[in-house]
Design an enzyme around this catalytic site. Structure first.
Site: not given
Ligand SMILES: *Cc1c(COP(=O)(O)O)cnc(C)c1O
Length: 411
Positions: A190, A218, A261
């Site tokens: 990350s 991610h 995200k």
């Protein structure tokens, strides 16, 4: 309290480690954006009241203010109200949650998925459900904090291997006499943006009869033809199912990804063999003893999964932005370098905490917001600007960032 914490806070401040929260809101409410100011959607915020172009969010696909997700949320509130009222195992699990789990499993090409209200809760709940005393966990040195917390809570023996060092991992696995062995890693790190080699890790786990847990916080949404994430990007499994070379070989895999995200909403899921998922549902304390996420979250996420698959141009645009940034930084001959990264995370390493804070302030003065990341989040001496790209950004906005960085370097 005063005697204990005021000196601690003063020391913290002196070490340039003090964190402040900023109050952040869209510069224009997304429901009120006209056709001429679409470029503001998901990119431009009031940060403590000041308008800023932001490169700080993890909204990699620009879905957090997407009209389809917002419409799904409004409809879900009308259908379900706003609260889930209880834990999923009592009466907090709705048809929306059930459908979301089926759609998540189908997208990543694994048999079953379990939705958690947060990624933190998924990791801290799942790892102690999977391993315990007498077992061993092997953890990459740069793993996310919540993986580490999950390992600690499990009471399994913790073995940390140097970042990405598969030879060291192989040695540690070979030497272990533990009953069960679990390798845990971020798929995309990350603070660095680099991607691990999941096929190599899986092969290593096969040789040493270990399980592999991959946290794709991610990669999910960003990598893979349909946004399935790192596993699809590396040819293991995705929308089309498990790839022929990996048939029968993914049962040792625990796939985890977060949904706050790139998916633009909130929560996370784990996916894998149905018996493993059922066991985690039976045992994870963060699942059993926490109120479920409201159905409005689940319905917003179902809309996010549709957009992820229906609008592949978002991922293509993200790659175009990434290239523009990297070329721009190179052409500007900045004194700082971008770490190698094929993801939306493009960290610019500055060095000292004070320098990183200074560059951040210079950008801020030019209306551009990029968060500085300092130790202990990253190793000492590698304080950085974590530039985070979103498919909502325009090429012109990337150029503005590069110009602001050049100005910061000159000043
Ligand atoms: C953000 C993140 C989490 C936590 O997910 P939340 O949904 O924010 O709680 C877990 N793992 C990694 C690698 C992350 O980056």
């Amino acid at each position: 309290m005063k005697d204990s914490f005021e000196p601690e806070l003063a020391q913290w401040q002196a070490a340039q480690r003090m964190r402040v929260r900023r109050q952040v809101a869209p510069a224009v409410a997304p429901a009120e954006l006209g056709p001429d100011d679409e470029a503001l959607r998901g990119t431009t915020y009031l940060i403590d009241g000041q308008q800023r172009l932001s490169f700080g969010s993890n909204d990699y696909l620009g879905l957090s203010q997407h009209p389809a997700l917002m419409a799904a949320a409004h409809a879900a509130i009308d259908r379900y109200g706003v609260g889930a009222t209880a834990s999923p195992l009592v009466c907090g699990h709705s048809p929306a949650h059930e459908a979301l789990e089926a759609e998540l499993a189908a997208l990543v090409g694994l048999p079953r998925a379990l939705y958690f209200y947060a990624g933190y809760a998924a990791n801290v709940g799942a790892i102690p459900a999977l391993v315990g005393r007498g077992d061993a966990v092997f953890s990459d040195a740069l793993n996310h904090a919540c993986l580490i917390d999950g390992i600690r809570l499990s009471r399994a023996e913790l073995n940390v291997y140097p970042h990405g060092d598969l030879a060291a991992l192989a040695q540690a696995l070979q030497a272990s006499k533990a009953q069960r062995k679990l390798v845990v890693t971020d798929a995309v790190f990350s603070m660095d943006g680099n991607v691990v080699d999941v096929p190599a890790l899986l092969a290593l786990c096969e040789r040493h009869d270990a399980w592999l847990m991959v946290d794709d916080a991610h990669g999910f949404g960003v990598l893979g033809a349909q946004g399935e994430g790192t596993l699809s990007h590396q040819g293991i499994a995705g929308r089309a199912g498990v790839a022929p070379a990996w048939q029968g070989r993914v049962d040792r895999l625990i796939h985890m990804a977060t949904l706050g995200k790139a998916a633009g909403v909130a929560g996370a899921f784990i996916a894998g063999h149905p018996a493993m998922v059922e066991w985690v549902m039976q045992k994870a304390r963060t699942y059993m003893f926490a109120t479920a996420a409201p159905a409005v979250v689940a319905e917003s996420l179902r809309a996010a999964l549709r957009v992820m698959q229906d609008e592949p141009q978002r991922r293509a645009h993200l790659q175009t932005l990434r290239q523009r940034l990297r070329e721009g930084v190179e052409a500007a001959r900045l004194p700082w370098t971008l770490m190698p990264s094929e993801t939306a995370i493009q960290p610019l390493v500055i060095g000292s905490n004070a320098d990183a804070m200074q560059v951040m302030a210079a950008l801020d003065a030019q209306g551009v917001w990029v968060p500085a990341i300092r130790p202990p989040t990253v190793p000492e001496g590698t304080a950085r600007l974590r530039i985070s790209l979103s498919a909502a950004h325009t090429l012109g906005q990337i150029d503005r960032l590069v110009a602001a960085l050049a100005q910061a370097a000159a000043g």
